[in-house]
Structure formats: C-alpha cells, structure tokens
Design a protein around this motif. Sequence first.
Motif, short mmCIF file in Angstrom:
data_model
loop_
_atom_site.label_atom_id
_atom_site.label_comp_id
_atom_site.label_asym_id
_atom_site.label_seq_id
_atom_site.Cartn_x
_atom_site.Cartn_y
_atom_site.Cartn_z
N UNK A 1 84.01 41.63 69.72
CA UNK A 1 82.85 42.46 69.41
C UNK A 1 81.85 42.33 70.55
N UNK A 2 81.43 43.45 71.12
CA UNK A 2 80.38 43.47 72.12
C UNK A 2 79.19 44.26 71.61
N UNK A 3 78.00 43.69 71.70
CA UNK A 3 76.79 44.36 71.20
C UNK A 3 75.70 44.30 72.26
N UNK A 4 75.24 45.48 72.68
CA UNK A 4 74.17 45.59 73.67
C UNK A 4 72.94 46.11 72.94
N UNK A 5 72.02 45.21 72.63
CA UNK A 5 70.82 45.60 71.88
C UNK A 5 69.83 46.28 72.81
N UNK A 6 69.46 47.53 72.48
CA UNK A 6 68.56 48.32 73.31
C UNK A 6 67.37 48.77 72.45
N UNK A 7 66.39 47.89 72.26
CA UNK A 7 65.23 48.22 71.41
C UNK A 7 64.50 49.44 71.93
N UNK A 8 64.02 50.26 71.01
CA UNK A 8 63.27 51.46 71.38
C UNK A 8 64.13 52.70 71.49
N UNK B 1 69.82 50.49 69.37
CA UNK B 1 68.83 49.68 68.65
C UNK B 1 69.48 49.00 67.45
N UNK B 2 70.29 47.99 67.73
CA UNK B 2 71.04 47.29 66.70
C UNK B 2 71.31 45.86 67.17
N UNK B 3 71.32 44.93 66.24
CA UNK B 3 71.52 43.53 66.60
C UNK B 3 72.99 43.14 66.44
N UNK B 4 73.34 42.04 67.11
CA UNK B 4 74.70 41.52 67.00
C UNK B 4 75.00 41.06 65.57
N UNK B 5 74.00 40.47 64.91
CA UNK B 5 74.21 40.00 63.53
C UNK B 5 74.55 41.16 62.60
N UNK B 6 73.93 42.30 62.84
CA UNK B 6 74.17 43.46 61.99
C UNK B 6 75.59 43.99 62.18
N UNK B 7 76.07 44.01 63.42
CA UNK B 7 77.44 44.46 63.68
C UNK B 7 78.43 43.45 63.13
N UNK B 8 78.16 42.17 63.33
CA UNK B 8 79.05 41.13 62.80
C UNK B 8 79.15 41.21 61.28
N UNK B 9 78.04 41.56 60.63
CA UNK B 9 78.04 41.70 59.16
C UNK B 9 78.95 42.85 58.73
N UNK B 10 78.98 43.94 59.53
CA UNK B 10 79.86 45.07 59.21
C UNK B 10 81.32 44.65 59.31
N UNK B 11 81.65 43.86 60.32
CA UNK B 11 83.02 43.37 60.48
C UNK B 11 83.39 42.47 59.31
N UNK B 12 82.46 41.64 58.90
CA UNK B 12 82.72 40.76 57.76
C UNK B 12 82.95 41.57 56.49
N UNK B 13 82.18 42.64 56.30
CA UNK B 13 82.36 43.50 55.12
C UNK B 13 83.75 44.15 55.12
N UNK B 14 84.27 44.42 56.31
CA UNK B 14 85.57 45.09 56.43
C UNK B 14 86.69 44.21 55.88
N UNK B 15 86.50 42.90 55.89
CA UNK B 15 87.48 42.00 55.29
C UNK B 15 88.82 41.97 55.99
N UNK B 16 88.81 42.04 57.31
CA UNK B 16 90.06 42.03 58.06
C UNK B 16 90.80 40.70 57.87
#
Length: 424
Positions: free
Chosen positions: A24-31, A205-220
């Motif tokens: 997972x790669x997450x580039x947070x770009x606020x604004x 405009x998204x954090x790594x924790x938020x993306x990681x939470x989506x992956x966790x919800x997927x239940x792979x």
Amino acid sequence: MTEIKNNTLNESYSLITADCGLKIGVYNMPGYNAVHAVFATNFGSVDREFSMDGKRYKLPAGVAHFLEHKMFENEECDAFERYAKTGASANAFTSFDKTCYIFTATENIDESLDILLDFVTKPYFTEQTVQKEMGIIGQEIKMYDDSANWRLLFGILDGLYVNHPIKEDIAGTVDSIARINAPMLYDVCKAFYSPAEMMLCVAGNITADRVAAAVKRAGFDSDVSDVKRIYQNEPDEINKSYGEIYMPVSTPIVALGYKEKMSDPVTVKEELCGEIIMNVLTGATSKLFNKLYDMNIVNGTFEGEIFSGRDYYSSIISGETNRPDTLIDEIEKAIKELKETGIGEEDFTITKNSIYGSMIMSFENVEEVATEMVNAHFKGGNLYTAMDTLAALTLDDVNSQLKNMMRDDKKSVFKVLPLEDVND
C-alpha cells in the motif's frame, strides 16, 4: 509502516505491507479536493507463460486485457453501477506490463475504496459471460486494426522482435481470444490477482491510516501461491529489416526502430539516458526536426520515443511524410552525426532540466502521483527513484550509452502507405 522521504521536495509518503501481503502506498496531499486510487497487478499483455505451484500455464494473446473487462462484473451488477452511487469516476487499463483499476473521487472516498478492493479481488466468470465478452472485445480489436498509428507501432515491433510478446497487440486477436475460457481466467486471477501480488496506491487528501482501514475491512486472506514467470528466449538479432502495409491514409507514415541491448531488467538510469538522447535527437527544438520541418518533409506528428519495459528496450522514431525514404535517410544521417560528435553540455543540461522540471510538476497531480507510485514500485524502486537518478546523471553517462545505441544491424523500418499506392 515506512516513510519514504525526499529532501529535495521536503515531502514523504507512506509505504505499508498489510498482513495479507498487499503493498500500500499513500501520498497525503492536504488541501487537494480529489483522491485518486490505483489498484494494480504486475500482470500485463507480455505475461504469457508462468508456473504456479509446480504446474505450467501458457496463455493466448489478450488474456490480461480480457480480464480487465471481466473483473467489473459479478452475479448481481457491475462495479460501474456501484460507483455511480458514490459519485466516483472509475476506469481501468491494461498495458504491456501491468493492469490497473482506478477511480477519482471528491466524496464518499471510503465507500469507493471498498468497491475497488471488492470487485477486483472477487472474480466471477461463466462460459456464457466469457463468450459474450469475446464479441465486445472482438469489435474493439477490429477498431484498433483500423488505426494507422496502432498498426505502425505493432508493425515496427514485429520487425524488431523475434519471439517477445511485446510484438503482439495488447488486446490479442479475434483468434487468440477465442481460446480464452472461464477456468483459464480463474487460474490467472489466482496467480496474479491475489493481494500479495498487487499494490494499492492512493494520492490526495487522505491519510495512510484511512487507506489501511479500508484494506482491513476488505478482509483479505494471506494465501499465497508459488508463481514464477516464464520468459520467451529473445535473440539479439531483429526479426526483419523491413515491412509495409497499405491502409486508407492520405499520407504515408513511417517508423524507424532500433532494438537495443540493455540490462536485464532494464534500469531507470538506462530509461532516462535514452529519454535525453531521444529528446536531443528528435525534440521540437532539435536540429533534425527543424531541418525536416524547413524542408517540408514532416509535419508536427514527427516524434521519437524510448519504448521499454522489464526485458525490452527500443528506440523508435516515426512521422507522417510524403517522402518516407528521404525521411529515413535524414534520420540516419542525424543519428550518425550525433554518435560521432556526442551530445554537447548545453543540450544535455537543457534537456535534463526540462525533464526534471516535468517530474517536479507531476507531484501537483493526484493521478500522476498515484500512478507513478505503482510504476516505480513494480520496477523495484520508489516514487523518488527516477528524480534522484536523473539528478545524479552525467553527460558521460548519456554519451556512453549513446555509443551503443541505434546500431545499423539492429534496425528495422515499417511503413503504412496509402491504398492508392498499391499498384504504383
């Protein structure tokens, strides 16, 4: 979680390996208002043979592209219907080296991520739906067969390569896709669409924790097969030195290509050296282009490119012209002169700075950032590798590579000629 930093930009992004093996790669770009996500597998049209858990598989041309179409469907609906409810703009594309499923959204980001992670990892195929898709893709293949520029590309690639699948259309042929069936598609999904074989990259405009939470919800799950790619043995020599076809075009189109010998796999440094060389040789401010333009040999369609991937690398120069033989002669003269004199310091600096500036500007675009994260990591680097490699590149590096490129014994020519010239 690892932070990948770049001191020049004074920025960083997060790289995570989930428990299931997904990168997972997450580039947070606020604004920024938009978020762009790319869910990709390192599986493209050139991946035609592999082994999985000791069993060998050989695929017809077009399987990667066929899968891209079919992954959007399940028993109940297609993914586009689900995305319509979140307001996301979704799409997908297949290249020679990878397949990417993407969306851009300004709202309902979590819901859109859930859709993306769901449909790409839950394939549904039946013989009936596969047969139906054959007709749809068959029409797409015929449409591209009517494109002169598309035929020119694969014509020159066929001249350069003897065995490599790069010479075959990404979508395959009507005959090759007729050999695709549901069990074959399920086998490919098991091999290349398991989370451990894929990468999810998100920018905006998204954090790594938020993306990681989506992956966790997927239940792979973390089941991993033993998959090994099997490559065709490609000789150093070219396939043929000349080819031509006749199509309903008003002006001939010609391509001059050179099969290059580079590292295996091709390095970022080799790609960047080639980009500088081709820009100096054929760019809009080059001596060659201005000479051709002044002589009324080419119009604005003239271009040169480095065509490269994991295990292939070619220099291809093409253009629309009423004097194809003259164009080829002038290109060959310019190549010979450039190799004899080498690239000068001024041309090198201007071109290097121009490419570097374009790289910096790309960090302002969420789509380019997310896509390049995927490209870079599939090549074994990171988002900043190309920029750092370019910064360290010297004139000697470029001229050293130039000496071994564009050799006469590795040259092929392909022409698309007007139909009225057939009997001339």
